[in-house]
Design a protein around this motif. Structure first.
Motif, short mmCIF file in Angstrom:
data_model
loop_
_atom_site.label_atom_id
_atom_site.label_comp_id
_atom_site.label_asym_id
_atom_site.label_seq_id
_atom_site.Cartn_x
_atom_site.Cartn_y
_atom_site.Cartn_z
N LEU A 14 -44.94 -46.28 15.33
CA LEU A 14 -45.64 -45.83 16.53
C LEU A 14 -45.15 -44.47 16.99
N ARG B 268 -54.55 -43.69 16.86
CA ARG B 268 -53.19 -44.18 17.03
C ARG B 268 -52.51 -43.58 18.26
N THR C 268 -59.23 -48.43 17.50
CA THR C 268 -59.04 -48.67 16.08
C THR C 268 -60.22 -49.50 15.61
N VAL D 171 -44.90 -51.51 12.19
CA VAL D 171 -45.84 -50.41 12.41
C VAL D 171 -45.11 -49.24 13.04
N PRO E 167 -53.22 -48.01 18.69
CA PRO E 167 -52.83 -48.20 17.29
C PRO E 167 -53.25 -49.56 16.73
N THR F 59 -47.74 -42.46 18.83
CA THR F 59 -48.46 -43.19 19.86
C THR F 59 -47.91 -42.82 21.24
#
Length: 403
Positions: free
Chosen positions: A341, A271, A204, A339, A275, A344
């Motif tokens: 995920l 991500r 990221t 967040v 992430p 992910t």
């Protein structure tokens, strides 16, 4: 003290010590910004590698065709020691190894280490190390850490020795390499079976030059894939001792080039593997107590051993309901950002800046079992399903936490 300056044909200007300090600060700030931008530009456009000295992009023809298009379901970690007589892992290591065992269901989980074989069976092993070695499929593999590249450049740092060992493991055995702060959240089988020789993802981005740069903390490869063969040779040839030259810049440049070979490299978005960045503001988003205690319905998806992906929840059918709940909570004051995920596979929870995070947010934040069971941070909620599974299986004690 002050200085009077009268420009030609102009009025008198009083130049005080305060104005001098202020002007110096402004000029220094502007100069720092310019130098930073020039540095970024240099990294992105000049600091490249002479690919004419590498094998041509048709090198895949010289590599034996794979017996299977799938990447083997093996997991690799590297743990190098400063004292080979000591082998000590911690709770965070347990989180990634147990999650790998639970969600990936690998044939084996190798921990490549230079710790002496006697250290691995020592009665002095601490509790978390014993718990990790007791996880089904975990196999310590003794290796001798390299001291130099094949080009003769010294490998002074443990991190650079680890870079080469992880490439050797993927080259010889294939599978998934994970840093110890990279925690699987779901099965990577869709990536392993996609038919690509290697799978990589970027970090990221937190600065201009890092945008699009790949990360070697999570990598998948078939044994002797075109990419891993060339990268292993290139790392040895072009490593100079700089921290990120071979492990970031070379990795990125080479993967982008080899990606032109059909099905040689699959590049996923950030991500999927990372992430969060390693900067302090992301440490706060990841580890800070931002979310408040969830109720029983919001405690994280349960794990089912019968489900291919491992989790009972997270289906397409609940997407709209999730969006409605999220929209209702968007205006809530005092609640941090939770967040999502969902996309992910592996959460690379960089811990390089945790020291700075501890310094800014007192008291010291301990990433331990009680911290996870509070489920008040994005990190805790992400790893909670695996921790709950371990508790229900009797592998971890259930720690009472305050209300």
């Amino acid at each position: 003290m002050a200085w009077n300056y009268t420009p030609l044909g102009g009025s008198r200007f009083r130049f005080s010590r305060y104005n001098l300090v202020l002007a110096t600060a402004i000029i220094s700030t502007i100069a720092a910004i310019v130098l930073f931008l020039l540095r970024d530009g240099h990294r992105r456009t000049v600091d490249r590698f002479p690919f004419s000295t590498l094998p041509p992009s048709t090198c895949d023809a010289a590599i034996s065709p794979p017996a299977s298009s799938e990447i083997p379901n093996l997991v690799h970690y590297v743990w190098l020691t400063r004292d080979p007589s000591l082998f000590t892992l911690d709770f965070r290591a347990f989180l990634t190894v147990y999650s790998a065992h639970l969600f990936l269901r690998p044939t084996a989980i190798y921990i490549h280490t230079d710790a002496s074989p006697s250290a691995l069976v020592s009665p002095q092993l601490d509790l978390w190390t014993r718990r990790i070695l007791a996880i089904p499929g975990v196999k310590p593999n003794y290796i001798s850490a390299p001291s130099h590249t094949t080009a003769g450049v010294p490998l002074d740092r443990i991190e650079h020795k680890s870079d080469i060992i992880r490439l050797q493991a993927l080259r010889d055995f294939g599978g998934l390499y994970l840093d110890f702060d990279a925690i699987p959240l779901r099965d990577v089988a869709p990536l392993r079976t996609a038919g690509f020789g290697a799978v990589l993802g970027p970090v990221t981005a937190v600065s201009v030059w890092q945008s699009g740069m790949l990360n070697n903390g999570v990598m998948l490869s078939r044994p002797h894939s075109a990419f891993i063969e060339i990268y292993y040779e290139a790392y040895q040839r072009f490593f100079t001792g700089e921290w990120d030259r071979a492990s970031v810049v070379l990795l990125t440049d080479l993967a982008m080039r080899v990606a032109a070979v059909p099905r040689a490299v699959l590049l996923v978005e950030a991500r999927a593997f990372a992430p969060f960045s390693w900067e302090v503001f992301d440490m706060n988003r990841l580890y800070g107590f931002l979310l408040g205690r969830p109720d029983d319905r919001d405690g994280g998806a349960r794990v089912s051993a019968e489900m291919p992906g491992g989790l009972e929840e997270g289906t397409c059918g609940d997407a709209m309901a999730w969006l409605r709940e999220r929209e209702k909570g968007m205006g809530a004051k005092g609640k941090g950002e939770e967040v999502d995920l969902s996309n992910t596979y592996v959460m690379h929870a960089f811990d390089a800046n945790l020291g700075a995070f501890y310094g800014l947010f007192s008291p010291r934040l301990d990433i331990d079992l009680a911290y996870v069971m509070r489920r008040e941070s994005n990190f805790a909620r992400a790893v909670w399903p695996a921790v709950r599974h371990a508790i229900e299986a009797g592998l971890l004690p259930e720690v009472k936490v305050g209300g």
